[in-house]
Design a protein around this motif. Structure first.
Motif, PDB file in Angstrom:
ATOM      1  N   ALA A  51      29.691  47.243  32.754  1.00 46.43           N
ATOM      2  CA  ALA A  51      30.086  45.836  32.702  1.00 46.43           C
ATOM      3  C   ALA A  51      30.591  45.395  34.074  1.00 46.43           C
ATOM      4  CB  ALA A  51      31.164  45.630  31.640  1.00 46.43           C
ATOM      5  N   LYS A  52      30.768  44.092  34.210  1.00 47.96           N
ATOM      6  CA  LYS A  52      31.271  43.515  35.445  1.00 47.96           C
ATOM      7  C   LYS A  52      32.492  42.657  35.124  1.00 47.96           C
ATOM      8  CE  LYS A  52      28.256  42.002  38.335  1.00 47.96           C
ATOM      9  NZ  LYS A  52      27.166  41.137  38.886  1.00 47.96           N
ATOM     10  N   GLN A  53      33.543  42.837  35.921  1.00 48.85           N
ATOM     11  CA  GLN A  53      34.779  42.083  35.735  1.00 48.85           C
ATOM     12  C   GLN A  53      34.931  41.081  36.874  1.00 48.85           C
ATOM     13  OE1 GLN A  53      38.708  44.027  36.368  1.00 48.85           O
ATOM     14  NE2 GLN A  53      39.077  43.618  34.199  1.00 48.85           N
ATOM     15  N   ALA A  54      35.360  39.871  36.573  1.00 48.57           N
ATOM     16  CA  ALA A  54      35.528  38.825  37.589  1.00 48.57           C
ATOM     17  C   ALA A  54      36.909  38.182  37.452  1.00 48.57           C
ATOM     18  CB  ALA A  54      34.442  37.766  37.457  1.00 48.57           C
ATOM     19  N   ARG A  55      37.472  37.777  38.606  1.00 48.29           N
ATOM     20  CA  ARG A  55      38.749  37.075  38.611  1.00 48.29           C
ATOM     21  C   ARG A  55      38.497  35.610  38.936  1.00 48.29           C
ATOM     22  NH1 ARG A  55      41.689  39.392  42.874  1.00 48.29           N
ATOM     23  NH2 ARG A  55      42.504  41.042  41.529  1.00 48.29           N
ATOM     24  N   PRO A 107      39.436  31.491  39.590  1.00 47.41           N
ATOM     25  CA  PRO A 107      40.459  30.832  40.414  1.00 47.41           C
ATOM     26  C   PRO A 107      41.752  30.504  39.674  1.00 47.41           C
ATOM     27  CG  PRO A 107      38.301  29.910  40.876  1.00 47.41           C
ATOM     28  CD  PRO A 107      38.131  30.813  39.694  1.00 47.41           C
ATOM     29  N   ASP A 108      41.676  30.299  38.335  1.00 47.21           N
ATOM     30  CA  ASP A 108      42.881  29.973  37.572  1.00 47.21           C
ATOM     31  C   ASP A 108      43.641  31.224  37.135  1.00 47.21           C
ATOM     32  OD1 ASP A 108      41.207  30.984  35.656  1.00 47.21           O
ATOM     33  OD2 ASP A 108      41.138  29.166  34.421  1.00 47.21           O
ATOM     34  N   GLY A 109      43.184  32.404  37.586  1.00 48.78           N
ATOM     35  CA  GLY A 109      43.878  33.642  37.259  1.00 48.78           C
ATOM     36  C   GLY A 109      43.275  34.413  36.100  1.00 48.78           C
ATOM     37  N   ARG A 110      42.382  33.786  35.347  1.00 49.46           N
ATOM     38  CA  ARG A 110      41.769  34.484  34.206  1.00 49.46           C
ATOM     39  C   ARG A 110      40.881  35.630  34.686  1.00 49.46           C
ATOM     40  NH1 ARG A 110      37.976  32.000  31.734  1.00 49.46           N
ATOM     41  NH2 ARG A 110      37.716  30.378  33.339  1.00 49.46           N
ATOM     42  N   ILE A 111      40.849  36.693  33.898  1.00 45.42           N
ATOM     43  CA  ILE A 111      39.968  37.822  34.148  1.00 45.42           C
ATOM     44  C   ILE A 111      38.907  37.832  33.058  1.00 45.42           C
ATOM     45  CG2 ILE A 111      39.770  40.324  34.364  1.00 45.42           C
ATOM     46  CD1 ILE A 111      41.331  39.115  36.625  1.00 45.42           C
ATOM     47  N   THR A 112      37.646  37.792  33.450  1.00 45.87           N
ATOM     48  CA  THR A 112      36.557  37.812  32.477  1.00 45.87           C
ATOM     49  C   THR A 112      35.758  39.103  32.630  1.00 45.87           C
ATOM     50  OG1 THR A 112      35.074  36.636  33.988  1.00 45.87           O
ATOM     51  CG2 THR A 112      36.381  35.308  32.452  1.00 45.87           C
ATOM     52  N   ARG A 154      34.920  40.253  42.292  1.00 43.45           N
ATOM     53  CA  ARG A 154      34.315  40.925  41.144  1.00 43.45           C
ATOM     54  C   ARG A 154      34.272  42.421  41.405  1.00 43.45           C
ATOM     55  NH1 ARG A 154      29.308  39.252  43.241  1.00 43.45           N
ATOM     56  NH2 ARG A 154      30.304  37.247  43.553  1.00 43.45           N
ATOM     57  N   ARG A 155      34.121  43.202  40.321  1.00 45.72           N
ATOM     58  CA  ARG A 155      33.982  44.641  40.456  1.00 45.72           C
ATOM     59  C   ARG A 155      33.243  45.187  39.248  1.00 45.72           C
ATOM     60  NH1 ARG A 155      40.271  46.742  39.651  1.00 45.72           N
ATOM     61  NH2 ARG A 155      40.710  45.655  37.685  1.00 45.72           N
ATOM     62  N   ARG A 156      32.578  46.303  39.463  1.00 43.50           N
ATOM     63  CA  ARG A 156      31.828  46.945  38.387  1.00 43.50           C
ATOM     64  C   ARG A 156      32.678  48.031  37.729  1.00 43.50           C
ATOM     65  NH1 ARG A 156      26.534  45.414  38.573  1.00 43.50           N
ATOM     66  NH2 ARG A 156      25.817  44.516  40.559  1.00 43.50           N
ATOM     67  N   ILE A 185      40.522  26.335  46.803  1.00 46.39           N
ATOM     68  CA  ILE A 185      40.393  26.994  45.507  1.00 46.39           C
ATOM     69  C   ILE A 185      40.812  28.441  45.673  1.00 46.39           C
ATOM     70  CG2 ILE A 185      38.859  27.571  43.605  1.00 46.39           C
ATOM     71  CD1 ILE A 185      37.074  25.285  44.436  1.00 46.39           C
ATOM     72  N   LYS A 186      41.884  28.823  45.051  1.00 41.21           N
ATOM     73  CA  LYS A 186      42.484  30.141  45.233  1.00 41.21           C
ATOM     74  C   LYS A 186      41.519  31.261  44.843  1.00 41.21           C
ATOM     75  CE  LYS A 186      46.517  32.872  43.864  1.00 41.21           C
ATOM     76  NZ  LYS A 186      47.736  32.914  43.036  1.00 41.21           N
ATOM     77  N   GLY A 187      41.459  32.265  45.697  1.00 39.84           N
ATOM     78  CA  GLY A 187      40.718  33.472  45.372  1.00 39.84           C
ATOM     79  C   GLY A 187      39.276  33.499  45.816  1.00 39.84           C
ATOM     80  N   LEU A 188      38.673  32.343  46.075  1.00 43.68           N
ATOM     81  CA  LEU A 188      37.270  32.326  46.473  1.00 43.68           C
ATOM     82  C   LEU A 188      37.116  32.801  47.910  1.00 43.68           C
ATOM     83  CD1 LEU A 188      35.884  29.030  44.916  1.00 43.68           C
ATOM     84  CD2 LEU A 188      35.953  31.324  43.945  1.00 43.68           C
ATOM     85  N   LYS A 189      36.008  33.482  48.182  1.00 42.70           N
ATOM     86  CA  LYS A 189      35.718  33.958  49.527  1.00 42.70           C
ATOM     87  C   LYS A 189      34.353  33.447  49.976  1.00 42.70           C
ATOM     88  CE  LYS A 189      38.444  38.215  49.407  1.00 42.70           C
ATOM     89  NZ  LYS A 189      38.413  39.683  49.629  1.00 42.70           N
TER      90      LYS A 189
END
Length: 409
Positions: free
Chosen positions: A358-362, A364-369, A344-346, A253-257
């Motif tokens: 707020a908190k931003q997350a990337r 795996p499908d590329g979406r930024i929430t 993720r980042r604050r 799964i791309k992007g997960l650590k």
């Protein structure tokens, strides 16, 4: 991220570390070149042979020196030797840190100032070869993190320039005290000096933690053999691997650590709700990432609470102390686990009500929430008199409205 795991079941010594690095693939010329960049020049020869200890194959190193035993070096002599050498700055820094730590331990043992420390065995050519060689090998490999198991303490007596000394020798004990490294003892180990001052000082300076990695896939292994005949194979091994505790994982799964964490839990049936609320707060203050609870049925039909906290490995000791200092439990279960996390980042968003954390997350499908911090929404409710729903419906939290305050984690 490239990492090393140093496993020293029967001892920790400088020559065993060099031997293991050579077996791992570090060229002998790499170590010799570093040594020739100092004034040592032809004061030694490095003899390398493949051998076996109770059938276990490995590399054994013998350092032959060509200087008088009366040539005692002081800490300031070694410092001058390294500072004036042509070694690269990173190797210089590590070598000086190792010998300074040794000098501090010697100064404490002998009750003298640092500039008065005279190294005996520790100032010989073989000790210099060990320290410079190991630091050069690590520089060659370019590793970012080093794990090491707790070394064996040893027992009995050993002959030194100061006479017959008990094992662990005073400098080893002082090094362990200064660096808070646990030595492993017990009847399961053979008598003798198993961990040397040079070996312990090297790992104290170069290792990031004294524990086994939570999870690691081994790429290569180097085995260094000791010189003493023990009642078991006498070897030290170094494993090279990719550290997935803090680096990229091999997840499909791309992007997960993958992140290593510790889970601590206790079953409690003798605390009031008020006391538990304080304990939960204290656990979080001590470093717990999160604390959860669930009701359980305990002995004698009593209702209890299963309290569980998760934390990063480096915070485990502080959280562990909080359980016993601020709670009623007499025991805490602890397990090394891990979790998959998305980047993720604050930061904050500019809204009709001003800046909102707020908190931003990337994904795996590329979406930024983007999601507002709940505490920030509660703050706005109190400041404006509006309901939570009104705040959410009238505030825009979108990717292009997010201003980060930190890098991606």
């Amino acid at each position: 991220m490239k990492a090393l795991f140093v496993d020293c079941p029967t001892g920790l010594a400088g020559d065993m570390l060099i031997a293991a690095f050579l077996d791992l693939g570090v060229p002998k010329s790499c170590i010799e070149k570093a040594l020739l960049l100092t004034d040592l020049k032809k004061a030694f020869s490095l003899n390398v042979e493949e051998s076996r200890s109770y059938g276990i194959r490995g590399i054994r190193v013998c350092i032959e020196t060509y200087e008088s035993e009366s040539n005692l070096r002081r800490w300031i002599d070694i410092k001058e030797l390294i500072v004036n050498s042509d070694l690269v700055s990173s190797i210089k820094e590590n070598v000086l840190s190792v010998f300074k730590l040794l000098a501090e331990a010697e100064a404490s043992v002998h009750g003298c100032r640092l500039d008065e420390v005279h190294f005996h065995e520790l100032g010989g050519i073989d000790a210099l070869v060990d320290v410079i060689g190991v630091c050069a090998a690590i520089e060659y490999l370019g590793v970012k993190k080093i794990f090491c198991t707790s070394p064996p303490a040893g027992s009995g007596k050993v002959s030194t320039s100061h006479g017959i000394l008990p094992v662990p020798v005073p400098v080893v004990l002082e090094l362990a005290r200064l660096t808070q490294i646990n030595l492993i003892g017990g009847e399961g180990y053979q008598e003798g000096e198993l961990t040397t001052p040079t070996g312990l000082a090297l790992m104290a300076v170069l290792s990031d933690c004294f524990r086994q990695p939570v999870s690691f896939g081994v790429h290569s292994i180097g085995v260094g053999l000791g010189h003493r005949k023990l009642d078991r194979p006498n070897f030290l091994r170094i494993c090279e691997f990719d550290d997935i505790e803090t680096g990229d994982s091999n997840s499909s799964i791309k992007g997960l650590k993958w992140q290593a964490i510790i889970s601590q839990e206790a079953w409690i049936d003798d605390s009031t709700p008020e006391d538990l609320a304080v304990l939960i707060k204290d656990l979080r203050s001590a470093g717990a990432i999160d604390v959860v609870s669930s009701p359980i049925q305990m002995k004698k039909g009593r209702q209890g609470l299963n309290l569980k906290a998760i934390m990063r490995p480096e915070d485990a000791e502080n959280v562990r102390a909080a359980w016993f200092s601020n709670g009623t439990t007499l025991g805490v279960r602890e397990t090394s686990i891990g979790r998959w996390v998305a980047p993720r980042r604050r930061g904050y968003c500019n809204t009709l009500f001003g800046k909102v954390g707020a908190k931003q997350a990337r994904r795996p499908d590329g979406r930024i929430t983007v999601k507002p911090e709940h505490e920030e929404l509660v703050r706005l409710v109190r400041e404006t008199g509006k309901s939570l729903d009104e705040i959410r419906n009238t505030t825009l939290f979108a990717e292009d409205n997010f201003i980060p305050s930190e890098d991606w984690l």
